[in-house]
Write an enzyme that holds these catalytic residues in place. Structure first.
Site, PDB file in Angstrom:
ATOM      1  N   GLY A   1     -24.942 -15.743 -42.397  1.00 41.02           N
ATOM      2  CA  GLY A   1     -25.163 -14.746 -42.663  1.00 41.02           C
ATOM      3  C   GLY A   1     -26.818 -13.883 -42.084  1.00 41.02           C
ATOM      4  O   GLY A   1     -27.272 -14.190 -42.333  1.00 41.02           O
ATOM      5  N   GLY A   2     -26.081 -12.205 -42.442  1.00 41.72           N
ATOM      6  CA  GLY A   2     -27.065 -11.491 -42.058  1.00 41.72           C
ATOM      7  C   GLY A   2     -28.015 -11.827 -40.750  1.00 41.72           C
ATOM      8  O   GLY A   2     -28.847 -10.960 -40.273  1.00 41.72           O
TER       9      GLY A   2
ATOM     10  N   HIS B   1     -12.835 -10.650 -45.871  1.00 33.06           N
ATOM     11  CA  HIS B   1     -12.869 -12.325 -45.345  1.00 33.06           C
ATOM     12  C   HIS B   1     -13.162 -13.132 -46.362  1.00 33.06           C
ATOM     13  O   HIS B   1     -15.148 -12.764 -46.967  1.00 33.06           O
ATOM     14  CB  HIS B   1     -13.928 -11.653 -44.086  1.00 33.06           C
ATOM     15  CG  HIS B   1     -13.926 -12.618 -43.223  1.00 33.06           C
ATOM     16  ND1 HIS B   1     -13.249 -13.010 -42.366  1.00 33.06           N
ATOM     17  CD2 HIS B   1     -14.938 -13.347 -43.721  1.00 33.06           C
ATOM     18  CE1 HIS B   1     -13.125 -13.555 -41.541  1.00 33.06           C
ATOM     19  NE2 HIS B   1     -14.842 -14.050 -41.825  1.00 33.06           N
TER      20      HIS B   1
ATOM     21  N   GLY C   1     -20.990  -8.030 -43.164  1.00 33.14           N
ATOM     22  CA  GLY C   1     -21.386  -8.793 -44.376  1.00 33.14           C
ATOM     23  C   GLY C   1     -22.056  -7.749 -45.192  1.00 33.14           C
ATOM     24  O   GLY C   1     -22.184  -7.229 -45.959  1.00 33.14           O
ATOM     25  N   SER C   2     -23.970  -8.340 -44.384  1.00 29.42           N
ATOM     26  CA  SER C   2     -24.650  -7.659 -45.035  1.00 29.42           C
ATOM     27  C   SER C   2     -24.164  -5.899 -45.092  1.00 29.42           C
ATOM     28  O   SER C   2     -24.591  -5.343 -46.050  1.00 29.42           O
ATOM     29  CB  SER C   2     -26.110  -8.268 -44.041  1.00 29.42           C
ATOM     30  OG  SER C   2     -25.793  -8.909 -44.764  1.00 29.42           O
TER      31      SER C   2
ATOM     32  N   MET D   1     -16.248 -15.122 -32.651  1.00 30.71           N
ATOM     33  CA  MET D   1     -18.474 -15.035 -33.385  1.00 30.71           C
ATOM     34  C   MET D   1     -18.882 -14.398 -32.549  1.00 30.71           C
ATOM     35  O   MET D   1     -19.190 -14.898 -31.744  1.00 30.71           O
ATOM     36  CB  MET D   1     -18.352 -16.604 -33.470  1.00 30.71           C
ATOM     37  CG  MET D   1     -17.834 -17.067 -33.949  1.00 30.71           C
ATOM     38  SD  MET D   1     -17.423 -16.433 -35.949  1.00 30.71           S
ATOM     39  CE  MET D   1     -18.854 -16.394 -36.554  1.00 30.71           C
TER      40      MET D   1
ATOM     41  N   ASP E   1     -16.860 -11.078 -35.890  1.00 32.96           N
ATOM     42  CA  ASP E   1     -17.415 -12.035 -37.272  1.00 32.96           C
ATOM     43  C   ASP E   1     -19.104 -12.013 -36.713  1.00 32.96           C
ATOM     44  O   ASP E   1     -19.266 -13.274 -36.078  1.00 32.96           O
ATOM     45  CB  ASP E   1     -16.866 -12.416 -37.388  1.00 32.96           C
ATOM     46  CG  ASP E   1     -17.173 -13.490 -39.259  1.00 32.96           C
ATOM     47  OD1 ASP E   1     -18.208 -12.535 -39.324  1.00 32.96           O
ATOM     48  OD2 ASP E   1     -17.057 -14.150 -39.855  1.00 32.96           O
ATOM     49  N   GLY E   2     -19.823 -11.506 -37.150  1.00 33.07           N
ATOM     50  CA  GLY E   2     -21.713 -11.340 -37.457  1.00 33.07           C
ATOM     51  C   GLY E   2     -21.739 -10.221 -36.610  1.00 33.07           C
ATOM     52  O   GLY E   2     -22.185  -9.750 -35.410  1.00 33.07           O
TER      53      GLY E   2
ATOM     54  N   HIS F   1     -11.548 -17.523 -42.737  1.00 29.80           N
ATOM     55  CA  HIS F   1     -11.819 -18.518 -41.665  1.00 29.80           C
ATOM     56  C   HIS F   1     -12.827 -19.615 -41.948  1.00 29.80           C
ATOM     57  O   HIS F   1     -13.935 -19.983 -42.287  1.00 29.80           O
ATOM     58  CB  HIS F   1     -13.366 -17.257 -41.245  1.00 29.80           C
ATOM     59  CG  HIS F   1     -13.961 -17.662 -39.987  1.00 29.80           C
ATOM     60  ND1 HIS F   1     -15.249 -17.407 -39.842  1.00 29.80           N
ATOM     61  CD2 HIS F   1     -14.097 -18.762 -38.850  1.00 29.80           C
ATOM     62  CE1 HIS F   1     -16.244 -17.910 -38.765  1.00 29.80           C
ATOM     63  NE2 HIS F   1     -15.031 -18.947 -37.837  1.00 29.80           N
TER      64      HIS F   1
ATOM     65  N   ASP G   1     -15.714 -16.430 -45.732  1.00 29.74           N
ATOM     66  CA  ASP G   1     -16.362 -17.230 -44.836  1.00 29.74           C
ATOM     67  C   ASP G   1     -16.112 -19.293 -45.181  1.00 29.74           C
ATOM     68  O   ASP G   1     -16.669 -19.241 -46.390  1.00 29.74           O
ATOM     69  CB  ASP G   1     -17.710 -17.402 -44.669  1.00 29.74           C
ATOM     70  CG  ASP G   1     -17.731 -15.266 -43.463  1.00 29.74           C
ATOM     71  OD1 ASP G   1     -16.698 -16.140 -42.212  1.00 29.74           O
ATOM     72  OD2 ASP G   1     -18.093 -15.235 -43.748  1.00 29.74           O
TER      73      ASP G   1
ATOM     74  N   SER H   1     -17.628  -9.178 -45.635  1.00 29.99           N
ATOM     75  CA  SER H   1     -17.081 -10.559 -46.048  1.00 29.99           C
ATOM     76  C   SER H   1     -17.799 -10.814 -47.188  1.00 29.99           C
ATOM     77  O   SER H   1     -18.976 -10.691 -47.687  1.00 29.99           O
ATOM     78  CB  SER H   1     -17.891 -11.664 -44.939  1.00 29.99           C
ATOM     79  OG  SER H   1     -18.577 -12.608 -45.617  1.00 29.99           O
TER      80      SER H   1
ATOM     81  N   MET I   1     -17.491 -22.431 -45.436  1.00 28.88           N
ATOM     82  CA  MET I   1     -17.904 -23.876 -44.431  1.00 28.88           C
ATOM     83  C   MET I   1     -18.954 -24.630 -44.843  1.00 28.88           C
ATOM     84  O   MET I   1     -18.592 -25.299 -46.602  1.00 28.88           O
ATOM     85  CB  MET I   1     -19.619 -22.911 -44.327  1.00 28.88           C
ATOM     86  CG  MET I   1     -19.746 -21.937 -43.487  1.00 28.88           C
ATOM     87  SD  MET I   1     -21.166 -20.994 -43.701  1.00 28.88           S
ATOM     88  CE  MET I   1     -20.824 -19.367 -43.639  1.00 28.88           C
TER      89      MET I   1
ATOM     90  N   GLY J   1     -22.837 -20.357 -39.382  1.00 31.31           N
ATOM     91  CA  GLY J   1     -23.527 -20.809 -40.647  1.00 31.31           C
ATOM     92  C   GLY J   1     -24.309 -20.323 -40.932  1.00 31.31           C
ATOM     93  O   GLY J   1     -24.119 -20.983 -42.605  1.00 31.31           O
TER      94      GLY J   1
ATOM     95  N   MET K   1     -14.552 -22.563 -40.734  1.00 34.36           N
ATOM     96  CA  MET K   1     -15.902 -22.997 -40.440  1.00 34.36           C
ATOM     97  C   MET K   1     -16.255 -24.828 -40.857  1.00 34.36           C
ATOM     98  O   MET K   1     -17.042 -24.777 -41.784  1.00 34.36           O
ATOM     99  CB  MET K   1     -17.102 -22.272 -40.498  1.00 34.36           C
ATOM    100  CG  MET K   1     -17.097 -21.228 -39.504  1.00 34.36           C
ATOM    101  SD  MET K   1     -18.523 -20.545 -39.420  1.00 34.36           S
ATOM    102  CE  MET K   1     -17.878 -19.602 -41.443  1.00 34.36           C
TER     103      MET K   1
END
Length: 217
Positions: free
Chosen positions: A143-144, A32, A196-197, A136, A174-175, A65, A34, A7, A36, A141, A67
């Site tokens: 990351g990390g 990916h 992501g991270s 999810m 995701d997450g 994605h 995100d 991501s 928002m 909302g 959101m």
């Protein structure tokens, strides 16, 4: 084939083209994105301009994605920007069947997303129509965040339904995906892993990508 989808929410946007190159070298399958809007979730990220830039920079398929509120108003724009996958939230879309059909008509794979507090049962009437379900494993909302272990049960439920009803949708997570929990997620029945991270926050992005890819291969 299991897919790894880094991501770019966690990427360094001042050097995005190089960051995308790093994940390509590492063996990533999908990028990916995100999206928002600061309304459906308490954060604002980016829109079609960035997705279009990503599509010009990489040959990897782009997973968008949404959101956001009223995602139907933006689906066509994101497909035109280069999205190969588009997912919308069950919690936001009123006429979900229509939205899924529209995404497919535009030529992208259509997915539905559920938040950690949304039960799998709410998807019973849409599963035969979607290409993938995005679970999810954090509250959307930011990351990390840390992985919510109970979401493994949702993956298992979806995998069981898919088998029993002989459906073909993929399951995406995701997450909070890391090298420590990705095997558990894989064993639960997941097909696509957003990270992501655990990719972009590492000293060697290519090596981190390769490590996660090898763990799901």
């Amino acid at each position: 084939m299991k897919k790894l989808a880094p991501s770019i929410l966690a990427a360094d946007f001042s050097n995005l083209s190089q960051q995308l190159r790093y994940i390509e070298i590492g063996g990533a399958d999908v990028v990916h994105c995100d999206i928002m809007d600061g309304k459906f979730v308490p954060n604002i990220t980016f829109g079609t301009v960035v997705v279009k830039a990503v599509s010009k920079t990489t040959k990897l398929p782009i997973d968008v994605h949404l959101m956001i509120e009223n995602p139907d108003n933006f689906i066509e724009d994101f497909v035109k920007a280069g999205a190969s996958y588009i997912s919308v939230h069950q919690e936001e879309v009123v006429h979900l069947h229509r939205t899924i059909a529209r995404i497919k008509e535009l030529g992208a794979k259509a997915g539905v997303v559920i938040n950690p507090a949304t039960p799998v049962s709410t998807l019973s009437d849409i599963l035969e129509f979607v290409d993938f379900v995005l679970v999810m494993s954090v509250n959307p909302g930011f990351g990390g965040q840390k992985f919510i272990p109970s979401t493994l049960n949702k993956i298992k439920q979806l995998a069981k339904i898919r088998k029993e009803k002989e459906l073909s949708f993929e399951i995406e997570i995701d997450g909070g995906v890391t090298s420590e929990n990705i095997k558990d997620i894989l064993n639960a029945g997941c097909d696509m892993f957003v990270a992501g991270s655990s990719v972009f926050a590492q000293d060697n992005i290519s090596a981190a990508t390769t490590e996660l890819k090898n763990l799901i291969s």
